[in-house]
Design an enzyme around this catalytic site. Structure first.
Site, PDB file in Angstrom:
ATOM      1  N   GLY A   1       0.853  -1.171   0.000  1.00 27.47           N
ATOM      2  CA  GLY A   1       0.000   0.000   0.000  1.00 27.47           C
ATOM      3  C   GLY A   1       0.894   1.227   0.000  1.00 27.47           C
TER       4      GLY A   1
ATOM      5  N   THR B   1       1.562   5.206   2.490  1.00 32.80           N
ATOM      6  CA  THR B   1       1.091   6.011   3.626  1.00 32.80           C
ATOM      7  C   THR B   1       0.118   7.097   3.182  1.00 32.80           C
ATOM      8  OG1 THR B   1       3.065   7.375   3.376  1.00 32.80           O
ATOM      9  CG2 THR B   1       3.123   5.621   5.040  1.00 32.80           C
TER      10      THR B   1
ATOM     11  N   TYR C   1      -5.654   7.401  -6.151  1.00 27.78           N
ATOM     12  CA  TYR C   1      -4.603   6.389  -5.919  1.00 27.78           C
ATOM     13  C   TYR C   1      -4.759   5.792  -4.523  1.00 27.78           C
ATOM     14  CZ  TYR C   1       0.289   4.950  -4.946  1.00 27.78           C
ATOM     15  OH  TYR C   1       1.434   4.278  -4.585  1.00 27.78           O
TER      16      TYR C   1
ATOM     17  N   LYS D   1      -5.523   1.921  -3.303  1.00 26.02           N
ATOM     18  CA  LYS D   1      -4.689   1.201  -2.328  1.00 26.02           C
ATOM     19  C   LYS D   1      -5.544   0.662  -1.169  1.00 26.02           C
ATOM     20  CE  LYS D   1      -0.679   1.353  -4.158  1.00 26.02           C
ATOM     21  NZ  LYS D   1       0.002   0.114  -4.535  1.00 26.02           N
TER      22      LYS D   1
ATOM     23  N   HIS E   1       8.757  11.292  -7.754  1.00 26.15           N
ATOM     24  CA  HIS E   1       8.597  11.799  -6.394  1.00 26.15           C
ATOM     25  C   HIS E   1       9.675  12.841  -6.121  1.00 26.15           C
ATOM     26  CE1 HIS E   1       6.354   7.904  -5.923  1.00 26.15           C
ATOM     27  NE2 HIS E   1       5.561   8.725  -5.284  1.00 26.15           N
TER      28      HIS E   1
ATOM     29  N   LYS F   1      17.497  17.546 -10.460  1.00 27.46           N
ATOM     30  CA  LYS F   1      17.499  19.008 -10.648  1.00 27.46           C
ATOM     31  C   LYS F   1      18.804  19.631 -10.158  1.00 27.46           C
ATOM     32  CE  LYS F   1      12.537  20.049 -10.326  1.00 27.46           C
ATOM     33  NZ  LYS F   1      11.510  20.769  -9.528  1.00 27.46           N
TER      34      LYS F   1
ATOM     35  N   ARG G   1       8.317  15.247   5.057  1.00 30.37           N
ATOM     36  CA  ARG G   1       8.214  13.883   4.542  1.00 30.37           C
ATOM     37  C   ARG G   1       9.254  12.998   5.199  1.00 30.37           C
ATOM     38  NH1 ARG G   1       4.224  15.778   2.970  1.00 30.37           N
ATOM     39  NH2 ARG G   1       3.258  15.746   0.888  1.00 30.37           N
TER      40      ARG G   1
ATOM     41  N   ASP H   1       1.572  21.765  -2.369  1.00 26.24           N
ATOM     42  CA  ASP H   1       2.349  21.197  -1.263  1.00 26.24           C
ATOM     43  C   ASP H   1       1.919  19.759  -0.945  1.00 26.24           C
ATOM     44  OD1 ASP H   1       2.945  24.091   0.914  1.00 26.24           O
ATOM     45  OD2 ASP H   1       4.200  23.109  -0.602  1.00 26.24           O
TER      46      ASP H   1
HETATM   47  N1  LIG Z   1       7.991   4.944  -4.614  1.00 25.09           N
HETATM   48  C1  LIG Z   1       7.493   5.233  -3.428  1.00 25.09           C
HETATM   49  O1  LIG Z   1       7.871   6.247  -2.793  1.00 25.09           O
HETATM   50  C2  LIG Z   1       6.458   4.343  -2.798  1.00 25.09           C
HETATM   51  C3  LIG Z   1       5.942   3.218  -3.451  1.00 25.09           C
HETATM   52  N2  LIG Z   1       4.997   2.443  -2.831  1.00 25.09           N
HETATM   53  C4  LIG Z   1       4.403   1.281  -3.510  1.00 25.09           C
HETATM   54  O2  LIG Z   1       5.406   0.344  -3.882  1.00 25.09           O
HETATM   55  C5  LIG Z   1       5.006  -0.333  -5.075  1.00 25.09           C
HETATM   56  C6  LIG Z   1       6.102  -0.211  -6.113  1.00 25.09           C
HETATM   57  O3  LIG Z   1       6.339   1.159  -6.318  1.00 25.09           O
HETATM   58  P1  LIG Z   1       7.672   1.621  -7.117  1.00 25.09           P
HETATM   59  O4  LIG Z   1       8.644   0.506  -7.113  1.00 25.09           O
HETATM   60  O5  LIG Z   1       8.047   2.955  -6.569  1.00 25.09           O
HETATM   61  O6  LIG Z   1       7.104   1.816  -8.591  1.00 25.09           O
HETATM   62  P2  LIG Z   1       7.883   1.810  -9.981  1.00 25.09           P
HETATM   63  O7  LIG Z   1       7.120   2.706 -10.876  1.00 25.09           O
HETATM   64  O8  LIG Z   1       9.338   2.026  -9.759  1.00 25.09           O
HETATM   65  O9  LIG Z   1       7.691   0.295 -10.474  1.00 25.09           O
HETATM   66  C7  LIG Z   1       6.408  -0.146 -10.776  1.00 25.09           C
HETATM   67  C8  LIG Z   1       6.514  -1.440 -11.526  1.00 25.09           C
HETATM   68  O10 LIG Z   1       5.201  -1.852 -11.832  1.00 25.09           O
HETATM   69  C9  LIG Z   1       5.227  -2.424 -13.116  1.00 25.09           C
HETATM   70  N3  LIG Z   1       3.950  -2.186 -13.781  1.00 25.09           N
HETATM   71  C10 LIG Z   1       3.268  -1.021 -13.885  1.00 25.09           C
HETATM   72  N4  LIG Z   1       2.152  -1.212 -14.614  1.00 25.09           N
HETATM   73  C11 LIG Z   1       2.139  -2.524 -14.988  1.00 25.09           C
HETATM   74  C12 LIG Z   1       1.274  -3.335 -15.754  1.00 25.09           C
HETATM   75  N5  LIG Z   1       0.169  -2.846 -16.305  1.00 25.09           N
HETATM   76  N6  LIG Z   1       1.590  -4.638 -15.926  1.00 25.09           N
HETATM   77  C13 LIG Z   1       2.710  -5.147 -15.371  1.00 25.09           C
HETATM   78  N7  LIG Z   1       3.583  -4.449 -14.615  1.00 25.09           N
HETATM   79  C14 LIG Z   1       3.290  -3.137 -14.446  1.00 25.09           C
HETATM   80  C15 LIG Z   1       6.353  -1.779 -13.895  1.00 25.09           C
HETATM   81  O11 LIG Z   1       6.887  -2.792 -14.743  1.00 25.09           O
HETATM   82  P3  LIG Z   1       7.846  -2.499 -16.022  1.00 25.09           P
HETATM   83  O12 LIG Z   1       9.082  -1.868 -15.481  1.00 25.09           O
HETATM   84  O13 LIG Z   1       8.084  -3.874 -16.597  1.00 25.09           O
HETATM   85  O14 LIG Z   1       7.051  -1.614 -16.951  1.00 25.09           O
HETATM   86  C16 LIG Z   1       7.306  -1.338 -12.804  1.00 25.09           C
HETATM   87  O15 LIG Z   1       8.410  -2.188 -12.729  1.00 25.09           O
HETATM   88  C17 LIG Z   1       3.692   0.302  -5.511  1.00 25.09           C
HETATM   89  O16 LIG Z   1       2.609  -0.495  -5.070  1.00 25.09           O
HETATM   90  C18 LIG Z   1       3.693   1.639  -4.783  1.00 25.09           C
HETATM   91  O17 LIG Z   1       2.369   2.068  -4.511  1.00 25.09           O
HETATM   92  C19 LIG Z   1       4.527   2.728  -1.576  1.00 25.09           C
HETATM   93  C20 LIG Z   1       5.016   3.831  -0.899  1.00 25.09           C
HETATM   94  C21 LIG Z   1       6.004   4.700  -1.461  1.00 25.09           C
HETATM   95  C1  LIG Z   2       4.747   8.149  -1.837  1.00 23.49           C
HETATM   96  C2  LIG Z   2       3.649   9.180  -1.955  1.00 23.49           C
HETATM   97  O1  LIG Z   2       4.017  10.140  -2.925  1.00 23.49           O
HETATM   98  C3  LIG Z   2       3.027  11.056  -3.277  1.00 23.49           C
HETATM   99  O2  LIG Z   2       2.826  11.956  -2.244  1.00 23.49           O
HETATM  100  P1  LIG Z   2       3.884  13.096  -1.930  1.00 23.49           P
HETATM  101  O3  LIG Z   2       4.806  12.594  -0.900  1.00 23.49           O
HETATM  102  O4  LIG Z   2       3.140  14.379  -1.675  1.00 23.49           O
HETATM  103  O5  LIG Z   2       4.607  13.233  -3.333  1.00 23.49           O
HETATM  104  P2  LIG Z   2       5.926  13.947  -3.853  1.00 23.49           P
HETATM  105  O6  LIG Z   2       7.111  13.163  -3.421  1.00 23.49           O
HETATM  106  O7  LIG Z   2       5.720  14.134  -5.315  1.00 23.49           O
HETATM  107  O8  LIG Z   2       5.928  15.418  -3.173  1.00 23.49           O
HETATM  108  C4  LIG Z   2       6.315  15.598  -1.849  1.00 23.49           C
HETATM  109  C5  LIG Z   2       6.487  17.098  -1.598  1.00 23.49           C
HETATM  110  O9  LIG Z   2       7.672  17.527  -2.300  1.00 23.49           O
HETATM  111  C6  LIG Z   2       7.396  18.737  -2.982  1.00 23.49           C
HETATM  112  N1  LIG Z   2       8.311  18.911  -4.121  1.00 23.49           N
HETATM  113  C7  LIG Z   2       9.234  19.914  -4.216  1.00 23.49           C
HETATM  114  N2  LIG Z   2       9.892  19.845  -5.398  1.00 23.49           N
HETATM  115  C8  LIG Z   2       9.377  18.745  -6.038  1.00 23.49           C
HETATM  116  C9  LIG Z   2       9.670  18.176  -7.317  1.00 23.49           C
HETATM  117  O10 LIG Z   2      10.524  18.656  -8.114  1.00 23.49           O
HETATM  118  N3  LIG Z   2       8.975  17.026  -7.629  1.00 23.49           N
HETATM  119  C10 LIG Z   2       8.034  16.485  -6.789  1.00 23.49           C
HETATM  120  N4  LIG Z   2       7.394  15.352  -7.175  1.00 23.49           N
HETATM  121  N5  LIG Z   2       7.707  17.040  -5.586  1.00 23.49           N
HETATM  122  C11 LIG Z   2       8.387  18.157  -5.223  1.00 23.49           C
HETATM  123  C12 LIG Z   2       5.937  18.567  -3.382  1.00 23.49           C
HETATM  124  O11 LIG Z   2       5.395  19.834  -3.742  1.00 23.49           O
HETATM  125  C13 LIG Z   2       5.355  17.981  -2.117  1.00 23.49           C
HETATM  126  O12 LIG Z   2       5.121  19.009  -1.173  1.00 23.49           O
HETATM  127  C14 LIG Z   2       1.691  10.520  -3.599  1.00 23.49           C
HETATM  128  O13 LIG Z   2       1.459  10.882  -4.919  1.00 23.49           O
HETATM  129  C15 LIG Z   2       1.621   9.051  -3.422  1.00 23.49           C
HETATM  130  O14 LIG Z   2       2.080   8.425  -4.603  1.00 23.49           O
HETATM  131  C16 LIG Z   2       2.401   8.492  -2.336  1.00 23.49           C
HETATM  132  O15 LIG Z   2       2.082   7.444  -1.822  1.00 23.49           O
END
Ligand SMILES: NC(=O)C1=CN([C@@H]2O[C@H](COP(=O)(O)OP(=O)(O)OC[C@H]3O[C@@H](n4cnc5c(N)ncnc54)[C@H](OP(=O)(O)O)[C@@H]3O)[C@@H](O)[C@H]2O)C=CC1
Ligand SMILES: C[C@H]1O[C@H](OP(=O)(O)OP(=O)(O)OC[C@H]2O[C@@H](n3cnc4c(=O)[nH]c(N)nc43)[C@H](O)[C@@H]2O)[C@@H](O)[C@@H](O)C1=O
Length: 313
Positions: free
Chosen positions: A107, A109, A137, A141, A180, A188, A210, A270
């Site tokens: 899932g 947070t 989203y 979840k 993110h 950047k 965060r 934000d």
């Molecule tokens: N990143 C974060 O900060 C956080 C992530 N999570 C959760 O962790 C999990 C993974 O996230 P993260 O690793 O960051 O995501 P990524 O975008 O890095 O990876 C997602 C993966 O999902 C696969 N995918 C997406 N769509 C499809 C599809 N239609 N069919 C098959 N595979 C698919 C992609 O495969 P391919 O590369 O082959 O296209 C990719 O490898 C998610 O459930 C996310 O919600 C939770 C909290 C924070």
């Molecule tokens: C993991 C979590 O991630 C998402 O939530 P989020 O934490 O708000 O996402 P974020 O990382 O994109 O932003 C965090 C903060 O950062 C600031 N910020 C500054 N400068 C940039 C910038 O250049 N890019 C981005 N993306 N954010 C920026 C931005 O404005 C915000 O205040 C959910 O979509 C959801 O997917 C979820 O589960």
């Protein structure tokens, strides 16, 4: 899991999935199965059924999803709710119908109320309004969590749900429109340094806070819980401390070695003011994070540099 258990890592190329694969391989699990999204589109139930009937994995890490930062979630709400509902529904149902012993659902947070008491406890779920920028989203979840709990209750399955805080590390998404915050700032600040730019744009006011967990820590927690925890209760995965976006930007600038100014573009959202997770359940289950933000930032930037060099070569 035994070393010869058949383990399917859905999303194995992503930030989380690749960390789980690295950890499993390092620890001798050598019966792994994975498919790219081109080979197996998890939004397609026929393809998912055929895959599970053919492979019949024992364990599933469901780390495949449609994932993005605040801008992507805000701009493509239909994609985020549709793809995630389809992926998780197809995988969770096929896992049940093909005898998967245990499944771990990821899932996030963002499922907790926008203004939940901090640090956020697992039982704050559904006690208040969600953050508008990622509500579709988050609802997908929450549906995934409820689906795991419902299958456990009705069919006696063993599906667990973990709620990671914001993650970063190798194979992260560095696209500036969909990423993110942490990977976006690495890119950047790096490009500003290389191009000798006077300022770096940071979105929002810089005041939101965060929490950041390195992906190898998350993978370690996921595998630990797959091996030790069963139950319907959610488990937050975090480090237990957070940082403002302004402080993060300053840290990334130092890590990259950028000496210019930071400009806060307050026309950008934000999002949630704060989302620090309560990790007391995780601690009581015997796990805690090991990688500090300073060490994690260095490793993430080193990985980014390696990839940039590869692209240049
Ligand atoms: N990143 C974060 O900060 C956080 C992530 N999570 C959760 O962790 C999990 C993974 O996230 P993260 O690793 O960051 O995501 P990524 O975008 O890095 O990876 C997602 C993966 O999902 C696969 N995918 C997406 N769509 C499809 C599809 N239609 N069919 C098959 N595979 C698919 C992609 O495969 P391919 O590369 O082959 O296209 C990719 O490898 C998610 O459930 C996310 O919600 C939770 C909290 C924070
Ligand atoms: C993991 C979590 O991630 C998402 O939530 P989020 O934490 O708000 O996402 P974020 O990382 O994109 O932003 C965090 C903060 O950062 C600031 N910020 C500054 N400068 C940039 C910038 O250049 N890019 C981005 N993306 N954010 C920026 C931005 O404005 C915000 O205040 C959910 O979509 C959801 O997917 C979820 O589960």
């Amino acid at each position: 899991m035994n070393l010869d258990s058949k383990i399917y890592v859905a999303g194995h190329r992503g930030l989380v999935g690749s960390a789980i694969v690295r950890n499993l391989q390092k620890n001798g699990y050598d019966n792994l199965v994975f498919r790219t999204s081109k080979e197996l589109d998890l939004t397609n139930s026929n393809q998912v059924d055929a895959f599970f009937q053919e492979q019949r994995p024992d364990f599933v890490f469901l780390a495949a999803a449609k994932v993005g930062g605040i801008a992507a979630n805000n701009d493509y709400p239909a994609d985020f709710i549709r793809d995630n509902l389809m992926i998780q529904t197809n995988v969770i149902d096929a896992a049940y119908r093909n005898g998967v012993k245990k499944l771990l659902f990821l899932g996030s947070t963002c499922i907790y109320p926008r203004l939940a008491e901090q640090p956020m406890r697992e039982d704050s779920l559904l006690t208040g309004e969600l953050e508008p920028t990622n509500e579709p989203y988050a609802i997908a979840k929450i549906a995934g969590i409820k689906m795991c709990q419902s299958y456990n209750r009705q069919y006696g399955t063993n599906y667990i749900s973990i709620m990671p805080t914001n993650l970063y590390g190798p194979n992260d998404n560095f696209d500036l429109t969909s990423s993110h915050v942490l990977p976006a700032l690495i890119r950047k600040f790096h490009e500003a340094k290389v191009n000798q730019a006077d300022t770096v744009e940071v979105w929002g006011t810089g005041s939101p806070k965060r929490e950041f967990l390195y992906s190898d820590d998350l993978a370690d927690a996921a595998i630990y819980l797959m091996n030790t925890y069963s139950g319907d209760d959610l488990v937050n995965i975090g480090v237990g401390r957070d940082i403002s976006i302004k402080e993060l930007a300053e840290k990334v600038g130092e890590t990259v070695g950028y000496k210019g100014e930071i400009f806060f573009n307050t026309s950008k959202p934000d999002g949630t003011p704060r989302k620090l997770v309560d990790v007391s359940r995780l601690t009581s289950l015997g796990w805690e994070a090991k990688i500090s933000l300073d060490d994690g930032l260095k490793m993430a930037y080193d990985w980014f540099l390696e990839q940039t060099e590869k692209v240049r070569l």
